[in-house]
Write a protein that holds these residues in place. Sequence first.
Motif, PDB file in Angstrom:
ATOM      1  N   LEU A   1       0.945  -1.064  -0.109  1.00  9.95           N
ATOM      2  CA  LEU A   1      -0.158   0.138   0.061  1.00  9.95           C
ATOM      3  C   LEU A   1       0.867   1.284   0.013  1.00  9.95           C
ATOM      4  O   LEU A   1       1.755   1.516   0.720  1.00  9.95           O
ATOM      5  CB  LEU A   1      -0.719  -0.288   1.239  1.00  9.95           C
ATOM      6  CG  LEU A   1      -2.014  -1.320   1.449  1.00  9.95           C
ATOM      7  CD1 LEU A   1      -2.683  -0.913   2.491  1.00  9.95           C
ATOM      8  CD2 LEU A   1      -2.883  -1.292   0.258  1.00  9.95           C
ATOM      9  N   ARG A   2       0.717   2.179  -0.743  1.00  9.70           N
ATOM     10  CA  ARG A   2       1.042   3.483  -0.969  1.00  9.70           C
ATOM     11  C   ARG A   2       0.171   4.459  -1.539  1.00  9.70           C
ATOM     12  O   ARG A   2      -0.920   4.043  -1.959  1.00  9.70           O
ATOM     13  CB  ARG A   2       2.575   3.415  -1.631  1.00  9.70           C
ATOM     14  CG  ARG A   2       2.328   3.016  -3.130  1.00  9.70           C
ATOM     15  CD  ARG A   2       4.030   2.943  -3.553  1.00  9.70           C
ATOM     16  NE  ARG A   2       3.737   2.362  -4.992  1.00  9.70           N
ATOM     17  CZ  ARG A   2       3.473   1.138  -5.317  1.00  9.70           C
ATOM     18  NH1 ARG A   2       3.570   0.137  -4.377  1.00  9.70           N
ATOM     19  NH2 ARG A   2       3.286   0.482  -6.529  1.00  9.70           N
ATOM     20  N   THR A   3       0.327   5.670  -1.428  1.00  9.12           N
ATOM     21  CA  THR A   3      -0.503   6.599  -1.996  1.00  9.12           C
ATOM     22  C   THR A   3      -0.980   6.297  -3.361  1.00  9.12           C
ATOM     23  O   THR A   3      -0.270   5.859  -4.232  1.00  9.12           O
ATOM     24  CB  THR A   3       0.156   8.117  -2.000  1.00  9.12           C
ATOM     25  OG1 THR A   3       0.718   8.409  -0.548  1.00  9.12           O
ATOM     26  CG2 THR A   3      -0.635   9.276  -2.536  1.00  9.12           C
ATOM     27  N   ASN A   4      -2.143   6.558  -3.539  1.00  6.04           N
ATOM     28  CA  ASN A   4      -2.768   6.132  -4.925  1.00  6.04           C
ATOM     29  C   ASN A   4      -3.308   4.589  -5.129  1.00  6.04           C
ATOM     30  O   ASN A   4      -4.101   4.252  -6.273  1.00  6.04           O
ATOM     31  CB  ASN A   4      -2.362   6.910  -5.883  1.00  6.04           C
ATOM     32  CG  ASN A   4      -2.428   8.143  -6.085  1.00  6.04           C
ATOM     33  OD1 ASN A   4      -3.429   8.893  -5.473  1.00  6.04           O
ATOM     34  ND2 ASN A   4      -1.552   9.106  -6.408  1.00  6.04           N
ATOM     35  N   THR A   5      -2.820   3.845  -4.229  1.00  5.77           N
ATOM     36  CA  THR A   5      -3.141   2.403  -4.308  1.00  5.77           C
ATOM     37  C   THR A   5      -4.684   1.965  -4.138  1.00  5.77           C
ATOM     38  O   THR A   5      -5.150   2.775  -3.043  1.00  5.77           O
ATOM     39  CB  THR A   5      -2.375   1.636  -3.318  1.00  5.77           C
ATOM     40  OG1 THR A   5      -0.926   1.446  -3.437  1.00  5.77           O
ATOM     41  CG2 THR A   5      -2.837  -0.021  -3.434  1.00  5.77           C
ATOM     42  N   HIS A   6      -5.194   1.294  -4.843  1.00  7.57           N
ATOM     43  CA  HIS A   6      -6.713   0.957  -4.635  1.00  7.57           C
ATOM     44  C   HIS A   6      -6.863  -0.383  -4.478  1.00  7.57           C
ATOM     45  O   HIS A   6      -6.219  -1.153  -5.087  1.00  7.57           O
ATOM     46  CB  HIS A   6      -7.362   1.336  -6.019  1.00  7.57           C
ATOM     47  CG  HIS A   6      -8.966   0.769  -5.905  1.00  7.57           C
ATOM     48  ND1 HIS A   6      -9.351  -0.335  -6.789  1.00  7.57           N
ATOM     49  CD2 HIS A   6     -10.001   1.111  -5.241  1.00  7.57           C
ATOM     50  CE1 HIS A   6     -10.559  -0.439  -6.438  1.00  7.57           C
ATOM     51  NE2 HIS A   6     -11.143   0.501  -5.872  1.00  7.57           N
ATOM     52  N   VAL A   7      -7.589  -0.690  -3.532  1.00 11.86           N
ATOM     53  CA  VAL A   7      -7.695  -2.257  -3.199  1.00 11.86           C
ATOM     54  C   VAL A   7      -9.317  -2.497  -3.153  1.00 11.86           C
ATOM     55  O   VAL A   7      -9.916  -1.759  -2.381  1.00 11.86           O
ATOM     56  CB  VAL A   7      -7.278  -2.843  -1.821  1.00 11.86           C
ATOM     57  CG1 VAL A   7      -7.435  -4.162  -1.677  1.00 11.86           C
ATOM     58  CG2 VAL A   7      -5.705  -2.490  -1.750  1.00 11.86           C
ATOM     59  N   TYR A   8      -9.836  -3.494  -4.045  1.00 14.44           N
ATOM     60  CA  TYR A   8     -11.320  -3.836  -4.011  1.00 14.44           C
ATOM     61  C   TYR A   8     -11.214  -5.324  -3.050  1.00 14.44           C
ATOM     62  O   TYR A   8     -10.696  -5.937  -3.123  1.00 14.44           O
ATOM     63  CB  TYR A   8     -12.020  -4.201  -5.276  1.00 14.44           C
ATOM     64  CG  TYR A   8     -13.136  -4.781  -5.376  1.00 14.44           C
ATOM     65  CD1 TYR A   8     -14.353  -4.308  -4.589  1.00 14.44           C
ATOM     66  CD2 TYR A   8     -13.396  -6.228  -5.756  1.00 14.44           C
ATOM     67  CE1 TYR A   8     -15.314  -4.808  -4.570  1.00 14.44           C
ATOM     68  CE2 TYR A   8     -14.354  -6.718  -5.641  1.00 14.44           C
ATOM     69  CZ  TYR A   8     -15.503  -6.305  -5.162  1.00 14.44           C
ATOM     70  OH  TYR A   8     -16.796  -6.845  -5.014  1.00 14.44           O
ATOM     71  N   LEU A   9     -12.320  -5.250  -2.170  1.00 12.23           N
ATOM     72  CA  LEU A   9     -12.619  -6.284  -1.252  1.00 12.23           C
ATOM     73  C   LEU A   9     -14.039  -6.832  -1.445  1.00 12.23           C
ATOM     74  O   LEU A   9     -14.792  -6.191  -0.794  1.00 12.23           O
ATOM     75  CB  LEU A   9     -12.364  -6.169   0.216  1.00 12.23           C
ATOM     76  CG  LEU A   9     -10.849  -5.503   0.566  1.00 12.23           C
ATOM     77  CD1 LEU A   9     -10.958  -4.538   1.745  1.00 12.23           C
ATOM     78  CD2 LEU A   9      -9.856  -6.400   0.504  1.00 12.23           C
ATOM     79  N   PRO A  10     -14.165  -8.062  -2.099  1.00 12.43           N
ATOM     80  CA  PRO A  10     -15.526  -8.660  -2.178  1.00 12.43           C
ATOM     81  C   PRO A  10     -16.073  -9.032  -0.955  1.00 12.43           C
ATOM     82  O   PRO A  10     -14.933  -9.588  -0.244  1.00 12.43           O
ATOM     83  CB  PRO A  10     -15.211  -9.458  -3.224  1.00 12.43           C
ATOM     84  CG  PRO A  10     -13.758  -9.988  -3.367  1.00 12.43           C
ATOM     85  CD  PRO A  10     -13.155  -8.680  -2.802  1.00 12.43           C
ATOM     86  N   PRO A  11     -17.209  -9.406  -0.707  1.00 14.10           N
ATOM     87  CA  PRO A  11     -17.749 -10.268   0.379  1.00 14.10           C
ATOM     88  C   PRO A  11     -16.938 -11.446   0.559  1.00 14.10           C
ATOM     89  O   PRO A  11     -16.316 -12.176  -0.550  1.00 14.10           O
ATOM     90  CB  PRO A  11     -18.995 -10.627   0.005  1.00 14.10           C
ATOM     91  CG  PRO A  11     -19.650  -9.594  -1.058  1.00 14.10           C
ATOM     92  CD  PRO A  11     -18.430  -9.265  -1.723  1.00 14.10           C
ATOM     93  N   LYS A  12     -16.763 -11.933   1.775  1.00 15.62           N
ATOM     94  CA  LYS A  12     -16.147 -13.386   2.211  1.00 15.62           C
ATOM     95  C   LYS A  12     -14.589 -13.593   1.751  1.00 15.62           C
ATOM     96  O   LYS A  12     -14.366 -14.732   1.727  1.00 15.62           O
ATOM     97  CB  LYS A  12     -17.015 -14.600   1.260  1.00 15.62           C
ATOM     98  CG  LYS A  12     -18.529 -14.564   1.611  1.00 15.62           C
ATOM     99  CD  LYS A  12     -19.182 -15.546   0.837  1.00 15.62           C
ATOM    100  CE  LYS A  12     -20.643 -15.555   1.298  1.00 15.62           C
ATOM    101  NZ  LYS A  12     -21.230 -16.519   0.690  1.00 15.62           N
ATOM    102  N   LEU A  13     -14.177 -12.312   1.514  1.00 16.97           N
ATOM    103  CA  LEU A  13     -12.593 -12.499   1.584  1.00 16.97           C
ATOM    104  C   LEU A  13     -12.089 -11.946   2.626  1.00 16.97           C
ATOM    105  O   LEU A  13     -12.130 -10.687   3.156  1.00 16.97           O
ATOM    106  CB  LEU A  13     -12.045 -11.703   0.229  1.00 16.97           C
ATOM    107  CG  LEU A  13     -10.612 -11.672   0.013  1.00 16.97           C
ATOM    108  CD1 LEU A  13     -10.409 -13.272  -0.702  1.00 16.97           C
ATOM    109  CD2 LEU A  13     -10.338 -10.696  -1.003  1.00 16.97           C
TER     110      LEU A  13
END
Length: 95
Positions: A43-55
């Motif tokens: 993770l650093r500035t401008n990082t995007h993370v998507y977290l779906p359900p059940k993860l």
Amino acid sequence: MVKEITVPPGKQCSLHVHQRLHEHWIVVAGEGKAVVGEATVALRTNTHVYLPPKLPHRVMNTGSRQLKYIEVVYRPSPAEADLEKLDCTYDIPED
């Protein structure tokens, strides 16, 4: 729901999972790591993370200054009924 999350240096949030909730994180300051299922994401500035359900997921501040990220949540059900903590070492304070 949208909120800014701050994780102090050396801290990490609890490893947890949501059954129905979707999250998006956008890092705005600092650096760290995210555990996302079996993977570890830098993770650093401008990082995007998507977290779906059940993860299963958690965020860790590995830097020397505050890690800040914007959390965007789509919540089809009440949060309390949806959150299952798997390992809790630091709880991010609620507003």
